[in-house]
Every structure is written in C-alpha cells, then in structure tokens.
Design an enzyme around this catalytic site. Sequence first.
Site, PDB file in Angstrom:
ATOM      1  N   ARG A 130       0.812  -1.221   0.000  1.00  0.00           N
ATOM      2  CA  ARG A 130       0.000   0.000   0.000  1.00  0.00           C
ATOM      3  C   ARG A 130       0.849   1.277   0.000  1.00  0.00           C
ATOM      4  NH1 ARG A 130      -5.683  -0.720   1.635  1.00  0.00           N
ATOM      5  NH2 ARG A 130      -6.144  -2.735   0.724  1.00  0.00           N
TER       6      ARG A 130
ATOM      7  N   ARG B  80      -3.541   6.583   0.193  1.00  0.00           N
ATOM      8  CA  ARG B  80      -3.977   7.756   0.937  1.00  0.00           C
ATOM      9  C   ARG B  80      -2.919   8.439   1.795  1.00  0.00           C
ATOM     10  NH1 ARG B  80      -9.363   5.043   3.109  1.00  0.00           N
ATOM     11  NH2 ARG B  80      -7.936   3.295   2.873  1.00  0.00           N
TER      12      ARG B  80
ATOM     13  N   ARG C  46      -6.743  11.543  -7.193  1.00  0.00           N
ATOM     14  CA  ARG C  46      -7.913  10.685  -7.038  1.00  0.00           C
ATOM     15  C   ARG C  46      -9.215  11.473  -6.822  1.00  0.00           C
ATOM     16  NH1 ARG C  46      -8.924   6.084  -4.741  1.00  0.00           N
ATOM     17  NH2 ARG C  46     -10.991   6.861  -5.121  1.00  0.00           N
TER      18      ARG C  46
ATOM     19  N   ASP D 129      -6.756  -3.148  -7.238  1.00  0.00           N
ATOM     20  CA  ASP D 129      -7.315  -3.741  -6.028  1.00  0.00           C
ATOM     21  C   ASP D 129      -7.578  -5.213  -6.296  1.00  0.00           C
ATOM     22  OD1 ASP D 129      -8.447  -2.889  -3.244  1.00  0.00           O
ATOM     23  OD2 ASP D 129      -9.827  -4.373  -4.043  1.00  0.00           O
TER      24      ASP D 129
ATOM     25  N   TYR E 204     -14.668 -12.256   0.563  1.00  0.00           N
ATOM     26  CA  TYR E 204     -15.494 -11.094   0.158  1.00  0.00           C
ATOM     27  C   TYR E 204     -16.746 -11.541  -0.592  1.00  0.00           C
ATOM     28  CZ  TYR E 204     -11.916  -7.770   1.595  1.00  0.00           C
ATOM     29  OH  TYR E 204     -11.037  -7.026   2.341  1.00  0.00           O
TER      30      TYR E 204
END
Length: 354
Positions: free
Chosen positions: A37, A41, A50, A86, A161
């Site tokens: 990552r 962010r 973004r 992702d 998921y």
Amino acid sequence: MSANNSPAGQNPATYDSAFMKACRREPVPHTPVWFMRQAGRSLPEYRKVREGTAMLESCMMPELVTEITLQPVRRHKVDAAIYFSDIVVPLKAIGIDLDIKPGIGPVVANPIRSRADLAQLRDLTPDDVSYVTQAIGMLTAELGSTPLIGFAGAPFTLASYLVEGGPSRNHEHTKALMYGDPQLWADLLDRLAEITGAFLKVQIEAGASAVQLFDSWVGALAPADYRRSVMPASQKVFDAVASYGVPRIHFGVGTGELLGLMGEAGADVMGVDWRVPMDEAVRRVGPGKALQGNLDPAVLFSTREAIEAKTDEVLDAAAGLEGHIFNLGHGVLPSTDPEALTRLVEHVHTRTAR
Ligand SMILES: Cc1c2[nH]c(c1CCC(=O)O)Cc1[nH]c(c(CCC(=O)O)c1C)Cc1[nH]c(c(CCC(=O)O)c1C)Cc1[nH]c(c(C)c1CCC(=O)O)C2
C-alpha cells in the site's frame, strides 16, 4: 539478447536490481525496500489525483494508474513499484456486481452461497482487463530498472469477500460454506484459482517482474483447514505462473502458524507480518525461500528514534538469511506521515549498504 543473464520471459532491465536479486537469494548491494500500500492515501499527491474519481473507476484508467503507481517510487526511492489496483478488479472485470466503498472496502451485491451463485464466476480473458495490459506497458517504459510487482487476491481472501458480501471480522458465512458444503467450497476456490491465475498471467505477459498473491485474511484458519480447504487452490495459482520463472511472493496477515504451508503452496518469497520475528520465520518457512517483511506499520507513528530502533531489530533478525526484502508487516496505514516512509527507505539502504 540482454546484457545480463536474464532468462527468456523475464524483463532484462530489472533482472539485476537489488529487489530481483533478493527474491532469488543472490547477494545484494543493499537490502531492497518497498511497502505494501505504498501508493494511496498516505500521499497528498495521491489524494489530489484521485479527487472526484471512484476507486474502481480509477483502476481502469491507465494514465491515472501509471501516475499513482509511480508516485511512491519518485517520492520514497523504494526498490520496487506495485501495480495500483485492487484485489477485486478481476472480479469486477468478469461482471460481478461489486463496489469499493470508501472507508469500508469491497462490497458485493449478490453474495455467493449456493451452487447456482457459482455461475457468476466466468473465465477471465486478457480482453476483460485490457486497461491492465496498457497501464503495465506504460509503467515498465517509465520504470526502467525498477521492477514492477503485479498482484492478485488469493482464492480464500477473494472467496471471503464474495461469500460474506463485504469485509468480515469472523468470516462466519465463509467458514459455514467451507465446513458445510466442502464440494461447493472446493469448486468455488477452483474457479477463483483459474481467474486469479489468468489475471497474474496477463500482468506478467505485460511486463510485471514479480507477482504477489495476497491471502490477507487466511490467518483466520487453523493449519489443518488451510491444508485441506485452501492450499490446493493457492497451489493452482502458483503453478499457473511457474513457467515464467518470475518471483512469486505470498503474504497474509496473522499467518504465523501457516508460514510453512503457505510457502509449500509454491511461493519463492514468503511475506511475514510483524507478529513473528524474521529469524523465527526462517525456521517456520524452511530453506530455499526469501522472506519479506516485517515492521509493524503502526511503529511509523512513533518517534524517529523508536522507528529506527524497531527497524534495526527487523534488520538484525533478518541478517543471517539469504534473501531479505524489507517491507512492513501489512499495508501503510492511511494517516502515516509520508516523510517517515522516505526516511525509513533511506535508513534501510544506508544501514545495509555492502
Ligand atoms: C484485502 C485487500 C483489499 N485490497 C487489497 C487487499 C490485499 C492487501 C491487504 O491485505 O491490504 C490490495 C490492494 N488494494 C490497493 C493496493 C494498491 C497497491 C499498493 O499496495 O500500493 C493493493 C495491493 C489499493 C486500494 N484499495 C482500497 C484503497 C482505498 C480506497 C481509496 O483510496 O479511495 C486503496 C488505495 C480499497 C480497499 N480494498 C480492500 C480494502 C480492505 C480496502 C480499504 C477500504 C478503506 O479503508 O477505504 C480489499
């Protein structure tokens, strides 16, 4: 022909980089560093580009993916880039109705819990993800000798998921299916292994120098259940890309008890979270594999002195092993100070310079 000894099918420009050498357990000029990552962010330049674009939408825009992937390489001077995407992108690409909700994660509209639901999972073809091929082409041109790591979610983590319908703490629906209908579970994981294998092939064919298979949530399982219900599918993914000879990295969170089995599934490099010291991880993984890890990402919120001390602890524990790639024990936390990451790269490079 290339100037070095890179075998056919491998990117000659990155073959002699510190990262690739460490994956192969060859001597390195310094311990290579990258962060799970690393794009995202924690970087103001990421938040800026973004703005106004949804996560999944941005994953399908090759110019944007290229820019975001390059941002941490420029800023931190890490030894490898990781393709910005992702784990649910290949599922979206075959038509699964899902979204990534800010602050939550992937959410699936129609969870898979019956045999009829399996029909949602068709094969993935390169045409389904042409934006990936395009972005990787642009990236490898920009990256030069810096390797690009492609990645995918492992069958268990994708299944969690799909079966839960979203993120889950206890994976109760997933385990209910795994124990209650072992044949349906095996068929589900096998389908996901096919899709994941095909997706990793696309990335390697496009120019990725290595691949990482994220089984982030498989640490929820006991070893016997992992061996019986998950390992065959993960093995199938690794087998699907074995012939390329590119390093295959495997990682999950809380997988201290599974490190040996996860390595056996076919990884060349085992990722280790911060709960197991690297010298103990070597014993659990056994010979013949490089290790990646394992600074607790929360340590980056501490003082500069504490960060360096904890980093040195990792480096010292890994000093005896052949092939160490420095990383965090899980992804960069979104509110991490990016300057702490830049300093960390510099510190690892300086302290391990040979
Ligand atoms: C479990 C998992 C997911 N996605 C991923 C995993 C496996 C790695 C891990 O264990 O952390 C993989 C992933 N997702 C993302 C990357 C980017 C590449 C990199 O590492 O720099 C990678 C490698 C971007 C992303 N994927 C996501 C974001 C945040 C969304 C945003 O920035 O708008 C990013 C940068 C969304 C996402 N997607 C997922 C989660 C849990 C989240 C976070 C939800 C949130 O907190 O908002 C599922």
